[in-house]
Design a protein around this motif. Structure first.
Motif, PDB file in Angstrom:
ATOM      1  N   ARG A 126      48.399  52.456  53.793  1.00  7.31           N
ATOM      2  CA  ARG A 126      46.962  52.774  53.683  1.00  7.31           C
ATOM      3  C   ARG A 126      46.428  52.382  52.307  1.00  7.31           C
ATOM      4  N   GLU A 127      47.197  52.672  51.245  1.00  4.96           N
ATOM      5  CA  GLU A 127      46.766  52.333  49.884  1.00  4.96           C
ATOM      6  C   GLU A 127      46.671  50.821  49.701  1.00  4.96           C
ATOM      7  N   LYS A 128      47.597  50.082  50.295  1.00  9.03           N
ATOM      8  CA  LYS A 128      47.576  48.622  50.196  1.00  9.03           C
ATOM      9  C   LYS A 128      46.348  48.057  50.890  1.00  9.03           C
ATOM     10  N   GLU A 129      46.014  48.599  52.054  1.00 11.69           N
ATOM     11  CA  GLU A 129      44.816  48.172  52.780  1.00 11.69           C
ATOM     12  C   GLU A 129      43.561  48.463  51.969  1.00 11.69           C
ATOM     13  N   ALA A 130      43.525  49.626  51.323  1.00 12.32           N
ATOM     14  CA  ALA A 130      42.355  49.994  50.516  1.00 12.32           C
ATOM     15  C   ALA A 130      42.208  49.042  49.332  1.00 12.32           C
ATOM     16  N   ARG A 131      43.331  48.661  48.724  1.00 14.86           N
ATOM     17  CA  ARG A 131      43.275  47.725  47.601  1.00 14.86           C
ATOM     18  C   ARG A 131      42.802  46.347  48.051  1.00 14.86           C
ATOM     19  N   LYS A 132      43.172  45.943  49.272  1.00 14.82           N
ATOM     20  CA  LYS A 132      42.761  44.654  49.796  1.00 14.82           C
ATOM     21  C   LYS A 132      41.249  44.567  49.930  1.00 14.82           C
ATOM     22  N   LYS A 133      40.639  45.666  50.331  1.00 14.42           N
ATOM     23  CA  LYS A 133      39.199  45.682  50.583  1.00 14.42           C
ATOM     24  C   LYS A 133      38.374  45.813  49.312  1.00 14.42           C
ATOM     25  N   GLN A 134      39.020  46.129  48.176  1.00 13.05           N
ATOM     26  CA  GLN A 134      38.292  46.274  46.925  1.00 13.05           C
ATOM     27  C   GLN A 134      37.889  44.909  46.385  1.00 13.05           C
ATOM     28  N   LYS A 135      36.709  44.834  45.808  1.00 11.58           N
ATOM     29  CA  LYS A 135      36.253  43.623  45.134  1.00 11.58           C
ATOM     30  C   LYS A 135      36.233  43.908  43.647  1.00 11.58           C
ATOM     31  N   VAL A 136      37.053  43.183  42.904  1.00  9.77           N
ATOM     32  CA  VAL A 136      37.121  43.366  41.463  1.00  9.77           C
ATOM     33  C   VAL A 136      36.036  42.505  40.829  1.00  9.77           C
ATOM     34  N   ILE A 137      35.133  43.148  40.113  1.00 10.00           N
ATOM     35  CA  ILE A 137      34.054  42.425  39.455  1.00 10.00           C
ATOM     36  C   ILE A 137      34.412  42.290  37.983  1.00 10.00           C
ATOM     37  N   SER A 138      34.454  41.059  37.539  1.00  8.97           N
ATOM     38  CA  SER A 138      34.744  40.837  36.125  1.00  8.97           C
ATOM     39  C   SER A 138      33.481  40.322  35.444  1.00  8.97           C
ATOM     40  N   ILE A 139      33.474  40.404  34.132  1.00 10.72           N
ATOM     41  CA  ILE A 139      32.328  39.937  33.362  1.00 10.72           C
ATOM     42  C   ILE A 139      32.726  38.641  32.660  1.00 10.72           C
ATOM     43  N   LYS A 140      31.993  37.583  32.959  1.00 12.32           N
ATOM     44  CA  LYS A 140      32.198  36.287  32.310  1.00 12.32           C
ATOM     45  C   LYS A 140      31.149  36.161  31.213  1.00 12.32           C
ATOM     46  N   GLU A 141      31.482  35.454  30.142  1.00 15.66           N
ATOM     47  CA  GLU A 141      30.564  35.346  29.021  1.00 15.66           C
ATOM     48  C   GLU A 141      30.124  33.907  28.806  1.00 15.66           C
ATOM     49  N   VAL A 142      28.825  33.741  28.534  1.00 13.04           N
ATOM     50  CA  VAL A 142      28.254  32.452  28.186  1.00 13.04           C
ATOM     51  C   VAL A 142      27.648  32.614  26.802  1.00 13.04           C
ATOM     52  N   LYS A 143      28.108  31.795  25.844  1.00 19.09           N
ATOM     53  CA  LYS A 143      27.626  31.917  24.466  1.00 19.09           C
ATOM     54  C   LYS A 143      26.649  30.787  24.159  1.00 19.09           C
ATOM     55  N   LEU A 144      25.539  31.165  23.546  1.00 19.38           N
ATOM     56  CA  LEU A 144      24.496  30.213  23.174  1.00 19.38           C
ATOM     57  C   LEU A 144      24.178  30.356  21.690  1.00 19.38           C
ATOM     58  N   ARG A 145      23.416  29.390  21.166  1.00 21.25           N
ATOM     59  CA  ARG A 145      22.931  29.450  19.789  1.00 21.25           C
ATOM     60  C   ARG A 145      21.408  29.416  19.839  1.00 21.25           C
ATOM     61  N   PRO A 146      20.726  29.931  18.817  1.00 20.34           N
ATOM     62  CA  PRO A 146      19.265  29.941  18.842  1.00 20.34           C
ATOM     63  C   PRO A 146      18.642  28.546  18.852  1.00 20.34           C
ATOM     64  N   ASN A 147      19.337  27.551  18.294  1.00 21.91           N
ATOM     65  CA  ASN A 147      18.783  26.194  18.244  1.00 21.91           C
ATOM     66  C   ASN A 147      19.506  25.267  19.222  1.00 21.91           C
ATOM     67  N   ILE A 148      19.734  25.741  20.448  1.00 18.60           N
ATOM     68  CA  ILE A 148      20.477  24.980  21.455  1.00 18.60           C
ATOM     69  C   ILE A 148      19.583  23.878  22.039  1.00 18.60           C
ATOM     70  N   GLU A 149      20.184  22.720  22.306  1.00 19.95           N
ATOM     71  CA  GLU A 149      19.456  21.601  22.911  1.00 19.95           C
ATOM     72  C   GLU A 149      19.357  21.809  24.421  1.00 19.95           C
ATOM     73  N   GLN A 150      18.428  21.093  25.061  1.00 23.95           N
ATOM     74  CA  GLN A 150      18.153  21.290  26.491  1.00 23.95           C
ATOM     75  C   GLN A 150      19.372  20.989  27.360  1.00 23.95           C
ATOM     76  N   HIS A 151      20.079  19.902  27.079  1.00 27.28           N
ATOM     77  CA  HIS A 151      21.236  19.545  27.907  1.00 27.28           C
ATOM     78  C   HIS A 151      22.325  20.619  27.816  1.00 27.28           C
ATOM     79  N   ASP A 152      22.593  21.094  26.602  1.00 27.96           N
ATOM     80  CA  ASP A 152      23.595  22.149  26.432  1.00 27.96           C
ATOM     81  C   ASP A 152      23.172  23.415  27.166  1.00 27.96           C
ATOM     82  N   PHE A 153      21.889  23.715  27.104  1.00 20.93           N
ATOM     83  CA  PHE A 153      21.340  24.879  27.813  1.00 20.93           C
ATOM     84  C   PHE A 153      21.574  24.737  29.318  1.00 20.93           C
TER      85      PHE A 153
END
Length: 191
Positions: free
Chosen positions: A87-114
């Motif tokens: 039962r615990e294995k089935e419950a773990r299968k149904k869980q969706k792990v949400i992770s946080i990905k990071e995107v780093k920018l600079r204040p003077n970024i060019e359009q293509h990089d953006f």
């Protein structure tokens, strides 16, 4: 001089496991017993309940140790543990792990990089992850936080159809951070 080579086994018992058979210690010695089907057999001494379980080739398992008197059940403990793990294995299968990905920018970024950073963020959001958009300030850039806020609002506007802003742009030290989350999808698969 002889050295005695004795092996010592150590068993680690987690706090989650139930006490079974001889491990059951009760003040006063009385427990409430139920059978494998859940029918109450009444209040009896631990040793009588243990004998009853042994006759049926089953185990006596303490279910509710805090009850007055404690409740024990006669059951096949190995089968019970196997089904619980399944039962615990089935419950773990149904869980969706949400992770946080990071995107780093600079204040003077060019359009293509953006655009490249925007494309990466779109891919992360499509995978169901949250995106942390960070603007990093250096030196004199700290005196113009409004530039970073403008870039973050432009970033959020470009993705406004597919995201919700979970946390607005906020300056933390030398970084300005905004967190975006994918919009919740309905059961039909549409947003």
């Amino acid at each position: 001089m002889k050295v005695n080579n004795m092996k010592q086994e150590v068993f680690f018992i987690s706090k989650e496991t139930e006490r079974i058979n001889e491990e059951i210690r009760v003040r006063g010695g009385e427990i409430r017993v139920t059978d494998a089907e859940g029918q109450s057999l009444g209040v009896m001494q631990v040793k009588d309940a243990l004998n009853m379980a042994m006759e049926q080739h089953l185990d006596l398992v303490e279910i509710a140790p805090k009850a007055k008197p404690p409740v024990c059940r006669i059951m096949d403990y190995g089968k019970y543990r196997y089904e619980k793990q399944k039962r615990e294995k089935e419950a773990r299968k149904k869980q969706k792990v949400i992770s946080i990905k990071e995107v780093k920018l600079r204040p003077n970024i060019e359009q293509h990089d953006f655009d490249v950073k925007l494309k990466n963020a779109t891919r992360f959001l499509a995978d169901g992850d949250k995106v942390k958009v960070t603007i990093m300030f250096r030196g004199r850039e700290m005196s113009h936080p409004e530039l970073g806020k403008d870039i973050l609002s432009k970033f959020a506007d470009a993705l406004k159809d597919s995201v919700t802003v979970e946390r607005d742009a906020k300056l933390e030290g030398r970084n300005m951070i905004m967190i975006l989350a994918p919009k919740a999808q309905t059961k039909g698969g549409k947003q």
